[in-house]
Design a protein around this motif. Structure first.
Motif, PDB file in Angstrom:
ATOM      1  N   ASN A   1      91.251  42.564  33.305  1.00  0.00           N
ATOM      2  CA  ASN A   1      92.067  43.750  33.555  1.00  0.00           C
ATOM      3  C   ASN A   1      92.844  43.597  34.856  1.00  0.00           C
ATOM      4  O   ASN A   1      92.300  43.146  35.863  1.00  0.00           O
ATOM      5  CB  ASN A   1      91.189  45.004  33.635  1.00  0.00           C
ATOM      6  CG  ASN A   1      90.886  45.578  32.255  1.00  0.00           C
ATOM      7  OD1 ASN A   1      91.268  45.009  31.232  1.00  0.00           O
ATOM      8  ND2 ASN A   1      90.203  46.697  32.222  1.00  0.00           N
TER       9      ASN A   1
ATOM     10  N   LYS B   1     102.212  59.331  24.811  1.00  0.00           N
ATOM     11  CA  LYS B   1     100.913  59.068  25.404  1.00  0.00           C
ATOM     12  C   LYS B   1      99.783  59.660  24.568  1.00  0.00           C
ATOM     13  O   LYS B   1      99.936  60.687  23.920  1.00  0.00           O
ATOM     14  CB  LYS B   1     100.857  59.647  26.820  1.00  0.00           C
ATOM     15  CG  LYS B   1     101.717  58.900  27.831  1.00  0.00           C
ATOM     16  CD  LYS B   1     101.489  59.442  29.233  1.00  0.00           C
ATOM     17  CE  LYS B   1     102.284  58.629  30.248  1.00  0.00           C
ATOM     18  NZ  LYS B   1     102.041  59.095  31.637  1.00  0.00           N
TER      19      LYS B   1
ATOM     20  N   HIS C   1      91.942  49.183  29.397  1.00  0.00           N
ATOM     21  CA  HIS C   1      91.876  49.874  30.689  1.00  0.00           C
ATOM     22  C   HIS C   1      91.146  51.204  30.513  1.00  0.00           C
ATOM     23  O   HIS C   1      91.746  52.239  30.229  1.00  0.00           O
ATOM     24  CB  HIS C   1      93.286  50.066  31.245  1.00  0.00           C
ATOM     25  CG  HIS C   1      94.027  48.780  31.397  1.00  0.00           C
ATOM     26  ND1 HIS C   1      93.629  47.796  32.277  1.00  0.00           N
ATOM     27  CD2 HIS C   1      95.108  48.289  30.754  1.00  0.00           C
ATOM     28  CE1 HIS C   1      94.452  46.765  32.191  1.00  0.00           C
ATOM     29  NE2 HIS C   1      95.352  47.046  31.277  1.00  0.00           N
ATOM     30  N   ARG C   2      89.823  51.141  30.675  1.00  0.00           N
ATOM     31  CA  ARG C   2      88.946  52.266  30.401  1.00  0.00           C
ATOM     32  C   ARG C   2      88.072  52.549  31.624  1.00  0.00           C
ATOM     33  O   ARG C   2      87.965  51.710  32.522  1.00  0.00           O
ATOM     34  CB  ARG C   2      88.052  51.949  29.192  1.00  0.00           C
ATOM     35  CG  ARG C   2      88.777  51.199  28.078  1.00  0.00           C
ATOM     36  CD  ARG C   2      87.888  50.904  26.890  1.00  0.00           C
ATOM     37  NE  ARG C   2      87.566  52.114  26.154  1.00  0.00           N
ATOM     38  CZ  ARG C   2      88.416  52.697  25.302  1.00  0.00           C
ATOM     39  NH1 ARG C   2      89.601  52.175  25.090  1.00  0.00           N
ATOM     40  NH2 ARG C   2      88.058  53.794  24.669  1.00  0.00           N
TER      41      ARG C   2
ATOM     42  N   GLU D   1      92.164  51.482  39.377  1.00  0.00           N
ATOM     43  CA  GLU D   1      91.302  52.421  38.677  1.00  0.00           C
ATOM     44  C   GLU D   1      90.053  52.761  39.470  1.00  0.00           C
ATOM     45  O   GLU D   1      89.377  53.742  39.198  1.00  0.00           O
ATOM     46  CB  GLU D   1      90.928  51.857  37.298  1.00  0.00           C
ATOM     47  CG  GLU D   1      92.117  51.795  36.346  1.00  0.00           C
ATOM     48  CD  GLU D   1      91.738  51.310  34.969  1.00  0.00           C
ATOM     49  OE1 GLU D   1      90.617  50.799  34.811  1.00  0.00           O
ATOM     50  OE2 GLU D   1      92.554  51.442  34.044  1.00  0.00           O
TER      51      GLU D   1
ATOM     52  N   SER E   1      92.679  50.635  24.183  1.00  0.00           N
ATOM     53  CA  SER E   1      93.142  50.063  25.445  1.00  0.00           C
ATOM     54  C   SER E   1      91.989  49.429  26.224  1.00  0.00           C
ATOM     55  O   SER E   1      90.898  49.989  26.297  1.00  0.00           O
ATOM     56  CB  SER E   1      93.779  51.156  26.311  1.00  0.00           C
ATOM     57  OG  SER E   1      94.023  50.677  27.623  1.00  0.00           O
TER      58      SER E   1
ATOM     59  N   THR F   1      92.284  55.446  21.913  1.00  0.00           N
ATOM     60  CA  THR F   1      92.962  54.157  21.788  1.00  0.00           C
ATOM     61  C   THR F   1      91.963  53.008  21.980  1.00  0.00           C
ATOM     62  O   THR F   1      90.816  53.223  22.347  1.00  0.00           O
ATOM     63  CB  THR F   1      94.071  54.009  22.849  1.00  0.00           C
ATOM     64  OG1 THR F   1      93.468  53.749  24.135  1.00  0.00           O
ATOM     65  CG2 THR F   1      94.929  55.251  22.928  1.00  0.00           C
TER      66      THR F   1
ATOM     67  N   VAL G   1      92.988  58.021  26.517  1.00  0.00           N
ATOM     68  CA  VAL G   1      92.496  56.634  26.472  1.00  0.00           C
ATOM     69  C   VAL G   1      91.364  56.454  25.467  1.00  0.00           C
ATOM     70  O   VAL G   1      91.231  55.398  24.842  1.00  0.00           O
ATOM     71  CB  VAL G   1      92.053  56.183  27.884  1.00  0.00           C
ATOM     72  CG1 VAL G   1      90.830  56.950  28.356  1.00  0.00           C
ATOM     73  CG2 VAL G   1      91.796  54.676  27.925  1.00  0.00           C
TER      74      VAL G   1
ATOM     75  N   LYS H   1      95.608  59.143  30.201  1.00  0.00           N
ATOM     76  CA  LYS H   1      96.463  58.909  29.043  1.00  0.00           C
ATOM     77  C   LYS H   1      97.252  57.608  29.210  1.00  0.00           C
ATOM     78  O   LYS H   1      97.679  57.266  30.312  1.00  0.00           O
ATOM     79  CB  LYS H   1      97.424  60.079  28.836  1.00  0.00           C
ATOM     80  CG  LYS H   1      96.745  61.347  28.327  1.00  0.00           C
ATOM     81  CD  LYS H   1      97.772  62.387  27.907  1.00  0.00           C
ATOM     82  CE  LYS H   1      97.108  63.576  27.242  1.00  0.00           C
ATOM     83  NZ  LYS H   1      98.102  64.545  26.721  1.00  0.00           N
ATOM     84  N   ILE H   2      97.441  56.926  28.080  1.00  0.00           N
ATOM     85  CA  ILE H   2      98.207  55.681  28.083  1.00  0.00           C
ATOM     86  C   ILE H   2      99.152  55.698  26.878  1.00  0.00           C
ATOM     87  O   ILE H   2      98.989  56.498  25.962  1.00  0.00           O
ATOM     88  CB  ILE H   2      97.295  54.430  28.045  1.00  0.00           C
ATOM     89  CG1 ILE H   2      96.402  54.457  26.800  1.00  0.00           C
ATOM     90  CG2 ILE H   2      96.438  54.361  29.289  1.00  0.00           C
ATOM     91  CD1 ILE H   2      96.857  53.556  25.719  1.00  0.00           C
TER      92      ILE H   2
ATOM     93  N   THR I   1      93.271  56.498  34.704  1.00  0.00           N
ATOM     94  CA  THR I   1      94.386  57.153  34.037  1.00  0.00           C
ATOM     95  C   THR I   1      93.917  57.692  32.694  1.00  0.00           C
ATOM     96  O   THR I   1      93.463  56.928  31.839  1.00  0.00           O
ATOM     97  CB  THR I   1      95.550  56.174  33.833  1.00  0.00           C
ATOM     98  OG1 THR I   1      95.933  55.639  35.103  1.00  0.00           O
ATOM     99  CG2 THR I   1      96.734  56.859  33.197  1.00  0.00           C
TER     100      THR I   1
END
Length: 218
Positions: free
Chosen positions: A42, A78, A88-89, A48, A86, A84, A81, A69-70, A67
């Motif tokens: 990441n 958006k 990036h969690r 983060e 993603s 999704t 998270v 929402k992505i 974050t």
């Protein structure tokens, strides 16, 4: 993306030195496994880890450390998270389904294909895939998933690429001396590449300027 979208991909999962290869006993009776792993590459880990205010939805003054929402690939809006896949969690942990090609107890490893992992990925756990446990008849997915799941990029290789791969074929890890298999898997990977349009445009601009563009593969 999920490994089943790249069926020709290959991986070798090596057990840590403190784990007996006997732990793999019986796994050869299954066709697939779930791999739980860490997203160790990441790029926004530091960001983060720092708390920051979200002005739009943070009326109570609380601070959040990631974050919420992505923008998913192929979508222009958006989403939360947790809705999704993603990497990036809050806890950068992923799960992927992989096909078992061989249970190699002699070399303390699993030979896999159709897996969504990169070289050096820290694996946290392995579990067998059992359809009656792991699939559902009464499932529901949003329309934006249905509309984008079959989206593929157009991939065009320069004629010189195949000659470059031939020169490197003896050094390939998962596709040693298998040029055709490598090219098929590479094409499948690039067809489902999920980098943002901004990232893709930047890489194309770098390539046209003669700046090296790295594509982590094999």
């Amino acid at each position: 993306r999920q490994g089943l979208l790249v069926p020709s991909s290959k991986a070798t999962l090596v057990l840590a030195s403190n784990i007996s290869p006997e732990s793999l006993d019986g796994l050869e009776e299954f066709s697939h496994v779930w791999i739980t792993f860490k997203f160790h590459l990441n790029t926004n880990t530091l960001k983060e880890s720092k708390a920051f205010n979200i002005n739009d939805n943070n009326k109570d003054g609380r601070k959040y450390t990631f974050t919420a929402k992505i923008v998913p690939p192929m979508l222009k809006e958006k989403k939360g998270v947790f809705a999704t896949r993603s990497p990036h969690r809050p806890n950068p942990i992923g799960v992927t389904l992989a096909k078992i090609d061989k249970v190699d107890k002699l070399n303390h490893c699993l030979r896999l294909s159709a897996c969504d992992l990169v070289d050096g990925t820290p694996v946290l756990d392995i579990k067998p895939y059992v359809p009656s446990y792991d699939s559902s008849i009464n499932y529901k997915i949003p329309q934006w998933i249905e509309e984008t799941i079959d989206t593929r990029n157009t991939v065009i290789f320069l004629p010189s690429i195949i000659n470059d791969v031939i020169k490197l074929q003896k050094k390939l890890k998962q596709f040693k001396n298998n040029v055709d298999g490598y090219m098929i898997a590479l094409r499948e990977t690039l067809e489902v590449d999920v980098r943002s349009k901004f990232q893709t445009k930047r890489r194309i601009e770098d390539a046209t300027k003669g700046i090296c563009v790295e594509v982590p593969f094999d």
